[in-house]
Structure formats: structure tokens, C-alpha cells
Design a protein around this motif. Structure first.
Motif, PDB file in Angstrom:
ATOM      1  N   ILE A  24       0.450  -1.098  -0.124  1.00 32.90           N
ATOM      2  CA  ILE A  24       0.229  -0.113  -0.085  1.00 32.90           C
ATOM      3  C   ILE A  24       0.539   1.105  -0.233  1.00 32.90           C
ATOM      4  CG2 ILE A  24      -1.904   1.551   1.268  1.00 32.90           C
ATOM      5  CD1 ILE A  24      -3.075  -1.195   2.159  1.00 32.90           C
ATOM      6  N   LYS A  25       0.573   2.068  -1.070  1.00 32.72           N
ATOM      7  CA  LYS A  25       1.629   3.322  -1.506  1.00 32.72           C
ATOM      8  C   LYS A  25       1.029   4.099  -0.142  1.00 32.72           C
ATOM      9  CE  LYS A  25       2.245   2.145  -6.233  1.00 32.72           C
ATOM     10  NZ  LYS A  25       1.698   3.398  -7.684  1.00 32.72           N
ATOM     11  N   ASN A  26       2.614   4.547   0.542  1.00 32.55           N
ATOM     12  CA  ASN A  26       2.018   5.807   1.679  1.00 32.55           C
ATOM     13  C   ASN A  26       2.087   7.198   0.703  1.00 32.55           C
ATOM     14  OD1 ASN A  26       2.622   7.253   4.158  1.00 32.55           O
ATOM     15  ND2 ASN A  26       4.209   6.271   4.437  1.00 32.55           N
ATOM     16  N   ILE A  27       1.612   8.324   1.689  1.00 33.29           N
ATOM     17  CA  ILE A  27       1.064   9.778   1.022  1.00 33.29           C
ATOM     18  C   ILE A  27       2.561  10.403   0.263  1.00 33.29           C
ATOM     19  CG2 ILE A  27       0.270  12.010   1.304  1.00 33.29           C
ATOM     20  CD1 ILE A  27      -1.778  10.972   3.197  1.00 33.29           C
ATOM     21  N   THR A  28       3.656   9.996   0.209  1.00 30.54           N
ATOM     22  CA  THR A  28       4.711  10.392  -0.081  1.00 30.54           C
ATOM     23  C   THR A  28       5.486   9.580  -0.482  1.00 30.54           C
ATOM     24  OG1 THR A  28       5.803   9.537   2.362  1.00 30.54           O
ATOM     25  CG2 THR A  28       5.329  12.243   2.415  1.00 30.54           C
TER      26      THR A  28
END
Length: 282
Positions: free
Chosen positions: A168-172
Motif C-alpha cells: 500500500i503506497k504511502n502519501i509521500t
């Protein structure tokens, strides 16, 4: 990345953890109207605006506007959750392999109020027009698990945490500097403690504050319309607590045993159960 069993998790009713049995009994006992969950109860966007017509009819415009705004804000992430659930169902029907973001049976990733929403880029300091505000929002975009109440739960149930990698990709996250969410594996002898940790990890502090603010606006209107202040305050408190707890525990149970599909269905059933409990205690 931990190994994932592609087969959907199955269970037998007589082998359910006690907390899940208790949840099903509560859900059944409070549902006096025998309401069956429809497809709209498990679609997050529709569930968020379910009470909007009633609020508009009662001239409760501030909460109604807030609920619509939340539905619009979360529409992209809701769509992704539905696509993931659809992929899981499709894989089961076609005997194809479904690879989830991580093993939901053993871990729970922390939810975010902004990740995947229309404000995703605004909260990323690298893409935001207001970097300082973005950093502040990102710092405070945590869950109830990261609070003093979470620390109390850890001590009460003697919970240890293990870190689990996810995709799951982080916001950054960027292609040059990838950043992924870390899920948590909660280790404790208490089934209730483990599910409580999962539920709190799924509940954001900002989201809780926003829902509390909308309920407060509703409370102000009721009092201004002549309702008893003490009774209305107690009713509002019960409404917000039962709603958050129902969605949190329902989603935690569903996700643990059935992955993305279970998460959506569990939150829907939890919302219904929470609403019924609030009406019983009214």
C-alpha cells in the motif's frame, strides 16, 4: 513481504472467536425490524450519505453538508476498496489467484483520513501548495491506536506489535523514493484485545473529530429547537460512540476473516448494528 494464502479464509460458526459470536448476537438482537443489509449498506459512499435526506428534511443542513463533503472526499479511496473487493470475488469465481496488499488474517494496516482521497496530493508536502500545512496534517493523520487510550489497551491486554510489510503506497510515495505502509500484527492472548487493536488502527483521529463535530452541530440544532440539553447530549454521545465502534469492530472482524470483501461488508453490518444499539439506548 509476508506469504499470503490466495484462498479466501473460511470458518465454521461453532469455531468463531467469542468476540465474533458476541458481535453477531448483538447485531441480531438489536435488529428488531429484521432489516437485511442491502448492497447500499456495504458501499461506503452510499453508507456515508444514507442519513442525508432525513437531515435535510429536518433542516439539519450543517451535518447533511458535512456528510456529503466526506462522501465526495473519500470517493476515490472508496472506489479502490470496491475494486479490491471485486477482484477478490472474481478470483474466487474464476479460480484465479488473488494477491492482497498483505495477509489480512494476521495484520491490520493503519487507516488514513487523507490517503487516497481528493486531498491526497494536498497533504503530500512534496506536491502541496502549502508544504507547512501539509506537514502538520500528515503528522496528525494518525489513528486512535496512537493515543493514550491505545496505550491503555496495550497495557490492559498485554499486546505486542510486529511490523508487516504491505504494498500500500504511502502519501509521500514516489517512483524514485518509494514508501509503503507498514501493517501491524498484534500479539496477545485476548481475542477481544486483538480485535480492539485492529478496530482502533482502522479509526482515524481526524475522522473521529470530524464526525464528532458534525454530531455537535446536530446537537446545537436540537437544543435550539427546544430539546432537553442533557438528554440530547447523552443521545449524541451514544450515537457517535456506537457508530464508530460498530464500523471499527465490524470492519476489523470482516477484514481478518474475509479480506477486502469482509472489510466492506463488516463495516456495513457494523454501521447497522451501531445504529440499532444507539436506538435501543435512546
Amino acid at each position: 513481504m509476508c506469504a499470503v494464502n490466495p484462498i479466501m479464509y473460511q470458518y465454521q460458526a461453532d469455531k468463531l472467536p467469542q468476540i465474533q459470536q458476541d458481535y453477531e448476537e448483538v447485531k441480531s438482537s438489536v435488529d428488531k425490524e429484521n432489516k437485511l443489509p442491502s448492497v447500499f449498506d456495504v458501499i461506503p459512499t452510499f453508507r456515508r450519505i444514507e442519513n442525508v435526506p432525513d437531515k435535510i428534511e429536518n433542516s439539519d443542513f450543517v451535518p447533511a453538508s458535512g456528510l456529503v463533503a466526506l462522501a465526495v472526499l473519500n470517493a476515490p479511496e472508496d472506489w479502490r476498496d470496491m475494486k479490491s473487493a471485486y477482484s477478490q470475488i472474481k478470483s474466487k469465481l474464476t479460480n484465479k489467484t488473488f494477491t492482497p496488499s498483505y495477509d489480512y488474517k494476521i495484520a491490520q494496516h493503519p487507516f488514513s483520513f487523507f490517503r487516497g482521497t481528493l486531498l491526497h496530493k494536498f497533504v503530500n508536502p512534496k506536491t502541496s501548495p502549502c508544504p507547512k500545512l501539509a506537514k502538520w496534517l500528515l503528522k496528525n493523520d494518525t489513528t486512535l491506536w496512537n493515543t493514550k487510550i491505545g496505550q491503555m489497551v496495550i497495557k490492559k491486554f498485554n499486546i505486542d506489535e510486529n511490523r508487516i510489510k504491505t504494498n500500500i503506497k504511502n502519501i509521500t510515495h514516489t517512483k524514485t523514493k518509494p514508501s509503503y505502509i507498514i501493517a501491524k500484527n498484534f500479539v496477545t492472548k485476548s481475542t477481544f484485545g486483538e480485535l480492539t487493536a485492529r478496530a482502533m488502527t482502522r479509526t482515524t483521529k481526524i475522522g473521529t473529530a470530524v464526525l464528532g463535530g458534525l454530531e455537535a452541530a446536530h446537537l446545537v440544532k436540537e437544543i435550539s429547537d427546544g430539546e432537553d440539553a442533557i438528554k440530547s447530549t447523552a443521545k449524541s454521545a451514544i450515537n457517535i460512540v456506537s457508530s464508530i465502534a460498530g464500523i471499527g469492530y465490524g470492519g476489523a472482524i470482516g477484514a481478518k476473516y474475509f479480506g477486502p470483501v469482509g472489510s466492506l461488508v463488516g463495516m456495513g453490518l457494523g454501521a447497522i448494528a451501531g445504529n440499532k444499539v444507539a436506538k435501543l439506548l435512546d
